[in-house]
Design an enzyme around this catalytic site. Structure first.
Site, PDB file in Angstrom:
ATOM      1  N   TYR A   1      -2.337  -1.267  10.362  1.00 54.39           N
ATOM      2  CA  TYR A   1      -2.318  -1.458   8.902  1.00 54.39           C
ATOM      3  C   TYR A   1      -0.983  -0.981   8.325  1.00 54.39           C
ATOM      4  O   TYR A   1      -0.361  -1.676   7.512  1.00 54.39           O
ATOM      5  CB  TYR A   1      -3.479  -0.671   8.293  1.00 54.39           C
ATOM      6  CG  TYR A   1      -3.642  -0.818   6.798  1.00 54.39           C
ATOM      7  CD1 TYR A   1      -4.279  -1.936   6.255  1.00 54.39           C
ATOM      8  CD2 TYR A   1      -3.184   0.163   5.929  1.00 54.39           C
ATOM      9  CE1 TYR A   1      -4.445  -2.068   4.879  1.00 54.39           C
ATOM     10  CE2 TYR A   1      -3.342   0.041   4.558  1.00 54.39           C
ATOM     11  CZ  TYR A   1      -3.980  -1.071   4.041  1.00 54.39           C
ATOM     12  OH  TYR A   1      -4.134  -1.197   2.675  1.00 54.39           O
TER      13      TYR A   1
ATOM     14  N   SER B   1       0.864  -1.184   0.000  1.00 53.31           N
ATOM     15  CA  SER B   1       0.000   0.000   0.000  1.00 53.31           C
ATOM     16  C   SER B   1       0.896   1.228   0.000  1.00 53.31           C
ATOM     17  O   SER B   1       2.091   1.134   0.331  1.00 53.31           O
ATOM     18  CB  SER B   1      -0.882   0.008   1.261  1.00 53.31           C
ATOM     19  OG  SER B   1      -1.528   1.250   1.438  1.00 53.31           O
TER      20      SER B   1
END
Length: 284
Positions: A167, A154
């Site tokens: 995350y 990401s």
């Protein structure tokens, strides 16, 4: 001639969203696919996760492209289940050429308020699950002295994000993991790379929690999120992007076009990472 003619691609999180895009792009380019998904709800995840009906729909769409698809219900956090998924795929197709380690979840909360279960689920799916997926397929690829592994990271594998330290930690971690996998498998002719998606519109991101985040208050709407996406990206006209933009990059990495590419991560973020930063909420 497709870029993946004769290949078999195993995709985790393959039931819908980004996983479905990987399946359809791979099938369009000549690959048969193995779709692995938990097809169940994880208690700490606030949005509805994929079901077996989603897996069945992805199989149907792959078969409509005249390619074969095998669906396997498995949890990437469970090594025995991933080993069984790989064994089933090899029994069905004879080999696995590509792993796309795509399974992921996203939740929010200040790091000091995150529950241990929320932290453990995030790291378990988004980092440990990648390791276990690669671990399951590596012996087969080593035996064949060939293979490609693509990991979904990401932009939050390159920068922090407000209220999702778990995350961010997982997505930073998979970049390090990718580099080590690439280093250790290079002598066997196996490549490993990762992708850093920007804002991608999938069921993981398109829900009330994300709408509220972009709106800056509760009761946000999808329109708020889509409007915020333009500010997240640098390129003209780019808000939340379809998952095919990531699948197309994975296609490149898994094809012979990238035969000499290993150990790298590619941001597909419409220029997000080149934006100059500023403090949106200064405290004096």
């Amino acid at each position: 001639m497709g870029l993946l003619d004769g290949k078999t691609v195993l995709i985790t999180g393959g039931a819908r969203g980004q996983g479905r895009a990987h399946a359809l792009v791979s099938a369009r380019e000549g690959a048969d696919v193995i779709l692995v998904d938990i097809a169940d709800q994880i208690a700490t995840v606030p949005y509805a996760m994929a079901k077996e009906s989603d897996l069945a729909e992805t199989v149907k769409q792959v078969e409509a492209l005249d390619r074969r698809a095998l669906s396997v219900v498995a949890d990437v956090r469970d090594q025995s289940q991933m080993d069984a998924a790989v064994a089933s795929g090899i029994a069905e197709f004879g080999k696995i050429d590509v792993l796309i380690a795509n399974a992921g979840i996203w939740t929010q909360g200040p790091f000091w308020e995150l529950s241990e279960q929320s932290w453990d689920d995030m790291i378990g799916v988004n980092l440990t699950g990648v390791w276990k997926s690669a671990k399951a397929v590596a012996p087969h690829m080593i035996e064949r002295q060939a293979g490609s592994i693509v990991i979904t990271s990401s932009v939050n594998g390159l920068e922090p994000g407000q209220n999702y330290a778990h995350y961010v930690s997982a997505k930073h971690g998979v970049i390090g993991l990718m580099k080590n996998i690439a280093l250790e498998l290079a002598p066997h002719g196996i490549r490993c790379n990762s992708i850093n998606p920007g804002a991608i519109k999938t069921p993981m991101t398109d829900h009330q929690g994300a709408w509220d985040m972009f709106a800056g208050h509760e009761g946000g709407t999808e329109e708020d999120m889509m409007a915020g996406g333009y500010s997240f990206h640098a390129l003209k006209g780019r808000t939340f992007m379809p998952p095919e933009v990531i699948a197309n990059t994975a296609l490149y990495l898994n094809s012979d076009l990238a035969a000499a590419v290993t150990g790298v991560t590619i941001p597909v973020d419409a220029g997000h990472m080149i934006l100059p930063g500023f403090n949106h909420a200064p405290v004096e």
